[in-house]
Design a protein around this motif. Structure first.
Motif, PDB file in Angstrom:
ATOM      1  N   ASP A   1       0.898  -1.188   0.085  1.00 19.37           N
ATOM      2  CA  ASP A   1       0.037  -0.199   0.366  1.00 19.37           C
ATOM      3  C   ASP A   1       0.839   1.930   0.291  1.00 19.37           C
ATOM      4  OD1 ASP A   1      -2.339   1.341   0.188  1.00 19.37           O
ATOM      5  OD2 ASP A   1      -2.689   0.971   1.742  1.00 19.37           O
ATOM      6  N   PRO A   2       0.723   2.162  -1.103  1.00 15.94           N
ATOM      7  CA  PRO A   2       1.093   3.346  -1.127  1.00 15.94           C
ATOM      8  C   PRO A   2       1.030   3.989   0.307  1.00 15.94           C
ATOM      9  CG  PRO A   2      -0.014   3.548  -2.382  1.00 15.94           C
ATOM     10  CD  PRO A   2      -0.626   2.049  -2.528  1.00 15.94           C
ATOM     11  N   ALA A   3       2.876   4.644   0.377  1.00 19.15           N
ATOM     12  CA  ALA A   3       2.147   5.770   2.152  1.00 19.15           C
ATOM     13  C   ALA A   3       1.584   6.962   1.996  1.00 19.15           C
ATOM     14  CB  ALA A   3       3.783   5.875   2.521  1.00 19.15           C
ATOM     15  N   GLY A   4       1.822   7.281   0.346  1.00 19.99           N
ATOM     16  CA  GLY A   4       1.423   8.567  -0.406  1.00 19.99           C
ATOM     17  C   GLY A   4       1.827   8.623  -1.949  1.00 19.99           C
TER      18      GLY A   4
ATOM     19  N   LEU B   1      -3.682  -6.781 -10.463  1.00 20.05           N
ATOM     20  CA  LEU B   1      -2.528  -5.710 -11.537  1.00 20.05           C
ATOM     21  C   LEU B   1      -3.965  -4.817 -12.253  1.00 20.05           C
ATOM     22  CD1 LEU B   1      -0.965  -8.927 -13.316  1.00 20.05           C
ATOM     23  CD2 LEU B   1      -0.169  -6.709 -11.936  1.00 20.05           C
ATOM     24  N   THR B   2      -5.774  -5.348 -12.106  1.00 19.06           N
ATOM     25  CA  THR B   2      -5.764  -4.289 -13.078  1.00 19.06           C
ATOM     26  C   THR B   2      -7.248  -2.982 -12.282  1.00 19.06           C
ATOM     27  OG1 THR B   2      -7.404  -6.222 -13.243  1.00 19.06           O
ATOM     28  CG2 THR B   2      -5.749  -6.008 -14.786  1.00 19.06           C
ATOM     29  N   VAL B   3      -7.843  -4.467 -11.992  1.00 18.84           N
ATOM     30  CA  VAL B   3      -9.677  -3.220 -10.697  1.00 18.84           C
ATOM     31  C   VAL B   3      -8.459  -2.634  -9.533  1.00 18.84           C
ATOM     32  CG1 VAL B   3     -11.385  -3.820  -9.983  1.00 18.84           C
ATOM     33  CG2 VAL B   3     -10.808  -4.615 -11.836  1.00 18.84           C
ATOM     34  N   LEU B   4      -7.255  -3.926  -8.975  1.00 14.39           N
ATOM     35  CA  LEU B   4      -7.055  -3.207  -7.529  1.00 14.39           C
ATOM     36  C   LEU B   4      -6.309  -2.842  -7.107  1.00 14.39           C
ATOM     37  CD1 LEU B   4      -8.761  -6.318  -5.509  1.00 14.39           C
ATOM     38  CD2 LEU B   4      -9.847  -4.366  -5.849  1.00 14.39           C
ATOM     39  N   VAL B   5      -5.550  -2.632  -8.411  1.00 13.73           N
ATOM     40  CA  VAL B   5      -4.396  -1.512  -8.770  1.00 13.73           C
ATOM     41  C   VAL B   5      -3.786  -0.473  -7.126  1.00 13.73           C
ATOM     42  CG1 VAL B   5      -4.174   0.187 -10.576  1.00 13.73           C
ATOM     43  CG2 VAL B   5      -2.148  -0.994  -9.711  1.00 13.73           C
ATOM     44  N   PRO B   6      -2.918  -0.780  -6.610  1.00 17.36           N
ATOM     45  CA  PRO B   6      -2.777   0.983  -5.954  1.00 17.36           C
ATOM     46  C   PRO B   6      -2.657   1.914  -6.170  1.00 17.36           C
ATOM     47  CG  PRO B   6      -0.866  -0.672  -5.242  1.00 17.36           C
ATOM     48  CD  PRO B   6      -2.565  -1.442  -6.198  1.00 17.36           C
TER      49      PRO B   6
END
Length: 112
Positions: free
Chosen positions: A46-49, A105-110
């Motif tokens: 999960d990206p931090a920002g 890879l498609t719908v749930l990409v962060p």
């Protein structure tokens, strides 16, 4: 020389078939565990920002690796099913893992 009956031949092959089935199941289970771990890593990233594009890249790499490994394991499963060592329900696991990795890879990409 007499020919052995079918039941005698089946009894002689039974232990070898069980051992082969157990070894095939072990190989498939190990492959599925590695694939599930890569898929879990992809979903946990999960990206931090908005500056954290590295996390998104790592997630995509893990999901792509899981998808590739799933394809390989599905091929191995096909060989084992055709050999009669495992049953057809073993196709369910790589299918579910492939759908999960593909969704990441498609719908749930962060998003950044």
């Amino acid at each position: 020389m007499t020919t052995p009956e079918r039941s005698e031949v089946r009894e002689l092959r039974a232990p070898r078939t069980r051992i082969a089935s157990a070894l095939c199941a072990l190989v498939l289970a190990l492959g599925h565990l590695v694939t599930a771990y890569l898929t879990l890593l992809a979903h946990m990233a999960d990206p931090a920002g908005p500056w954290d594009s590295e996390s998104v890249s790592h997630s995509n790499f893990a999901a792509g690796s899981a998808l590739t490994l799933t394809a390989v394991i599905a091929g191995v499963t096909w060989v084992f099913v055709k050999g009669g060592w495992v049953r057809r329900w073993w196709y369910v696991i790589p299918s579910a893992l492939a759908v999960t990795a593909l969704l990441r890879l498609t719908v749930l990409v962060p998003e950044l």
